[in-house]
Design a protein around this motif. Structure first.
Motif, PDB file in Angstrom:
ATOM      1  N   UNK A  25       0.807  -1.218   0.000  1.00  0.00           N
ATOM      2  CA  UNK A  25       0.000   0.000   0.000  1.00  0.00           C
ATOM      3  C   UNK A  25       0.837   1.264   0.000  1.00  0.00           C
ATOM      4  N   UNK A  26       1.895   1.300   0.814  1.00  0.00           N
ATOM      5  CA  UNK A  26       2.737   2.499   0.858  1.00  0.00           C
ATOM      6  C   UNK A  26       3.478   2.715  -0.459  1.00  0.00           C
ATOM      7  N   UNK A  27       3.888   1.643  -1.100  1.00  0.00           N
ATOM      8  CA  UNK A  27       4.571   1.779  -2.395  1.00  0.00           C
ATOM      9  C   UNK A  27       3.624   2.325  -3.465  1.00  0.00           C
ATOM     10  N   UNK A  28       2.375   1.837  -3.471  1.00  0.00           N
ATOM     11  CA  UNK A  28       1.389   2.362  -4.418  1.00  0.00           C
ATOM     12  C   UNK A  28       1.150   3.852  -4.194  1.00  0.00           C
ATOM     13  N   UNK A  29       1.045   4.237  -2.934  1.00  0.00           N
ATOM     14  CA  UNK A  29       0.807   5.649  -2.612  1.00  0.00           C
ATOM     15  C   UNK A  29       1.968   6.517  -3.078  1.00  0.00           C
ATOM     16  N   UNK A  30       3.195   6.065  -2.824  1.00  0.00           N
ATOM     17  CA  UNK A  30       4.364   6.869  -3.188  1.00  0.00           C
ATOM     18  C   UNK A  30       4.455   7.050  -4.703  1.00  0.00           C
ATOM     19  N   UNK A  31       4.188   5.986  -5.447  1.00  0.00           N
ATOM     20  CA  UNK A  31       4.273   6.052  -6.905  1.00  0.00           C
ATOM     21  C   UNK A  31       3.209   6.969  -7.489  1.00  0.00           C
ATOM     22  N   UNK A  32       1.994   6.849  -6.995  1.00  0.00           N
ATOM     23  CA  UNK A  32       0.887   7.585  -7.605  1.00  0.00           C
ATOM     24  C   UNK A  32       0.858   9.059  -7.218  1.00  0.00           C
ATOM     25  N   UNK A  33       1.280   9.415  -5.990  1.00  0.00           N
ATOM     26  CA  UNK A  33       1.265  10.838  -5.644  1.00  0.00           C
ATOM     27  C   UNK A  33       2.318  11.582  -6.462  1.00  0.00           C
ATOM     28  N   UNK A  34       3.461  10.916  -6.719  1.00  0.00           N
ATOM     29  CA  UNK A  34       4.485  11.535  -7.564  1.00  0.00           C
ATOM     30  C   UNK A  34       3.979  11.665  -9.007  1.00  0.00           C
ATOM     31  N   UNK A  35       3.320  10.632  -9.506  1.00  0.00           N
ATOM     32  CA  UNK A  35       2.804  10.657 -10.882  1.00  0.00           C
ATOM     33  C   UNK A  35       1.735  11.722 -11.058  1.00  0.00           C
ATOM     34  N   UNK A  36       0.918  11.925 -10.037  1.00  0.00           N
ATOM     35  CA  UNK A  36      -0.153  12.921 -10.125  1.00  0.00           C
ATOM     36  C   UNK A  36       0.418  14.317 -10.347  1.00  0.00           C
ATOM     37  N   UNK A  37       1.528  14.606  -9.685  1.00  0.00           N
ATOM     38  CA  UNK A  37       2.149  15.910  -9.884  1.00  0.00           C
ATOM     39  C   UNK A  37       2.699  16.092 -11.285  1.00  0.00           C
ATOM     40  N   UNK A  38       3.219  15.025 -11.869  1.00  0.00           N
ATOM     41  CA  UNK A  38       3.808  15.100 -13.215  1.00  0.00           C
ATOM     42  C   UNK A  38       2.754  15.291 -14.305  1.00  0.00           C
ATOM     43  N   UNK A  39       1.478  14.976 -13.982  1.00  0.00           N
ATOM     44  CA  UNK A  39       0.418  15.139 -14.984  1.00  0.00           C
ATOM     45  C   UNK A  39       0.199  16.595 -15.364  1.00  0.00           C
ATOM     46  N   UNK A  40       0.750  17.498 -14.572  1.00  0.00           N
ATOM     47  CA  UNK A  40       0.639  18.911 -14.888  1.00  0.00           C
ATOM     48  C   UNK A  40       1.215  19.240 -16.265  1.00  0.00           C
ATOM     49  N   UNK A  41       2.147  18.411 -16.732  1.00  0.00           N
ATOM     50  CA  UNK A  41       2.785  18.665 -18.023  1.00  0.00           C
ATOM     51  C   UNK A  41       1.941  18.157 -19.196  1.00  0.00           C
ATOM     52  N   UNK A  42       0.817  17.475 -18.905  1.00  0.00           N
ATOM     53  CA  UNK A  42      -0.043  16.969 -19.974  1.00  0.00           C
ATOM     54  C   UNK A  42      -0.783  18.114 -20.655  1.00  0.00           C
ATOM     55  N   UNK A  43      -0.837  18.130 -21.981  1.00  0.00           N
ATOM     56  CA  UNK A  43      -1.594  19.177 -22.688  1.00  0.00           C
ATOM     57  C   UNK A  43      -3.082  18.826 -22.749  1.00  0.00           C
ATOM     58  N   UNK A  44      -3.919  19.834 -22.961  1.00  0.00           N
ATOM     59  CA  UNK A  44      -5.347  19.608 -23.177  1.00  0.00           C
ATOM     60  C   UNK A  44      -6.067  19.152 -21.930  1.00  0.00           C
ATOM     61  N   UNK A  45      -7.325  18.747 -22.105  1.00  0.00           N
ATOM     62  CA  UNK A  45      -8.147  18.356 -20.961  1.00  0.00           C
ATOM     63  C   UNK A  45      -8.571  16.889 -20.992  1.00  0.00           C
ATOM     64  N   UNK A  46      -8.725  16.291 -22.184  1.00  0.00           N
ATOM     65  CA  UNK A  46      -9.264  14.933 -22.269  1.00  0.00           C
ATOM     66  C   UNK A  46      -8.369  13.894 -21.631  1.00  0.00           C
TER      67      UNK A  46
END
Length: 459
Positions: A117-138
């Motif tokens: 569970x802790x490994x899943x949390x660490x991976x996904x919270x970091x990934x969520x921040x990187x989504x800021x670089x995604x273009x568009x909304x879809x």
């Protein structure tokens, strides 16, 4: 009548009931006793310290997106309803996984579940921040939902074990362990907005999310070496809990505690999906300052955690529950008042609302464990471990369900179509109805006075 008699006896601290539950404790084989005896005091304290750190990180991961994601999502072209869906997706997954974890977790896989569970949390919270670089909304919207959903699975797995693991090390201090966990979780809720407000101007939107993810990954590694090994249980012990949790949730007694508690947690989801945008539009608070506006709420929550733990150990848990329900209802109605009195709505007003939210949320947590464990014993839980697991998983379901509905229905759909003020008014009506139901349940079962953790849970 039998149920009322049991709850009345439990209310009075019946030693007979404690003995009955102790007789069902299955983990008393010589191997496991020897393992516990060999577990040094220093290592037990290390376990509590690591669990406390993980609770802080879980709180930070929960609070970090709240002040910052809604404005960022708006900049990516998301609607208010879509923002509510993203905010609620973590809790939808957390809710679903809670049923699985509650039914499948047993003494033979506790460590595996917690570390995963802790490994899943660490991976996904970091990934969520990187989504800021995604273009568009879809694609951005789709990946936000998926990332937060996987994060929710990690939260369910981690939070379920945060209580049972330290209580195994210090079984005579069950109430204190619950208080430490909730206080640390509150500290995490406090630190998330601060970390965001400090790191975003320095490293951009992604910086605090990456920092949180890397830190939790590090503590996952530490936990692997520090946490006690899983118990040597027979196949019968491993399988006997399967299905019991769902049966327990279906009882009228459990629902009389869970549903009113879920409504209190509507406010948490509503806050994450709608508060920052409303404060930005109605008051003019900018994105970089938003985290600091949320900080006093987290301070109140962290401080209240320790106070409520003491009150629960002194038997005043029911008073804390009633305080939580009354204050949450009044706060929701107060959020409606600026519709008629717009001059009320200032930065100080926003801070006050958030502080009261923090106090009312925390006043429910530890007592919720107490009431759920009380019902679990009455419903014939098979072991002390099962009682603790039922308590933890039921609370995850309470928190997740409340945050899902609060974020998607109140913070998303109703807020978009009715506006912030009338959504707050509707919420206050829900709170009045369910709080009344809860008080009637408590009164019918003689639980409006003092109530202590059963002696069996700390032996």
């Amino acid at each position: 009548m039998a149920e009322e008699l049991f709850l009345s006896e439990l209310h009075n601290g019946s030693d007979e009931i404690s003995a009955q539950v102790e007789e069902k404790q299955p983990l008393n084989c010589p191997e496991n006793e020897e393992r516990r005896n060999d577990f040094s005091q220093l290592r037990r304290m290390a376990v509590v310290a690591v669990v406390a750190a993980l609770a802080i990180l879980e709180g930070a991961c929960m609070s970090l997106p709240g002040p910052f994601f809604p404005p960022d999502g708006k900049n990516h072209g998301l609607t208010q309803s879509q923002i509510g869906v993203v905010a609620g997706s973590l809790d939808v997954s957390c809710l679903f996984c809670s049923f699985l974890v509650g039914s499948l977790t047993n003494p033979a896989n506790v460590k595996f579940v917690s570390i995963t569970g802790t490994l899943l949390c660490s991976l996904t919270i970091a990934s969520f921040g990187l989504l800021n670089f995604m273009p568009g909304s879809g694609l951005y919207f789709f990946l936000c939902v998926i990332t937060r959903a996987i994060n929710g699975a990690g939260v369910a797995m981690t939070y379920a074990m945060l209580n049972p693991i330290p209580v195994k090390c210090f079984p005579e201090k069950a109430g204190l362990m619950a208080g430490i966990i909730q206080t640390c979780f509150g500290l995490g809720m406090f630190s998330g907005p601060i970390v965001g407000s400090v790191l975003i101007p320095v490293g951009g939107y992604s910086a605090p999310f990456l920092f949180a993810g890397v830190t939790e990954a590090l503590f996952s590694l530490i936990a692997y070496f520090v946490f006690p090994p899983d118990e040597n249980s027979t196949e019968k012990d491993k399988n006997k809990q399967s299905g019991d949790f769902l049966k327990f949730l279906g009882t009228s007694s459990a629902m009389s505690v869970i549903v009113p508690s879920v409504v209190v947690f509507f406010m948490s989801g509503f806050r994450d999906a709608a508060y920052s945008l409303h404060f930005h539009e109605a008051i003019g608070i900018d994105l970089h300052s938003m985290g600091f506006v949320f900080v006093p709420s987290a301070i109140a929550e962290a401080t209240a955690g320790a106070v409520v733990a003491i009150l629960v150990d002194q038997g005043w848990g029911i008073g804390a529950v009633l305080f939580s329900q009354i204050v949450t209802t009044l706060t929701a109605f107060a959020m409606f008042l600026p519709y008629f009195l717009p001059k009320l709505e200032t930065t100080a007003w926003a801070v006050l609302i958030l502080v009261v939210n923090g106090l009312s949320m925390d006043a429910l947590v530890n007592p919720c464990y107490l009431l759920i464990q009380t019902i679990a014993i009455k419903r014939g839980a098979q072991s002390i471990d099962q009682v603790r697991t039922f308590g933890s998983m039921s609370f995850i379901i309470v928190m997740s369900s409340g945050r899902i509905l609060g974020a998607s229905v109140f913070g998303g759909f109703l807020n978009e179509h009715l506006g912030f003020y009338f959504t707050s008014l509707i919420y206050s009506v829900f709170a009045v109805i369910t709080s009344t139901w809860h008080v009637i349940f408590l009164a019918r079962n003689g639980l409006l006075g003092k109530l202590y953790y059963p002696t069996a849970l700390s032996n």
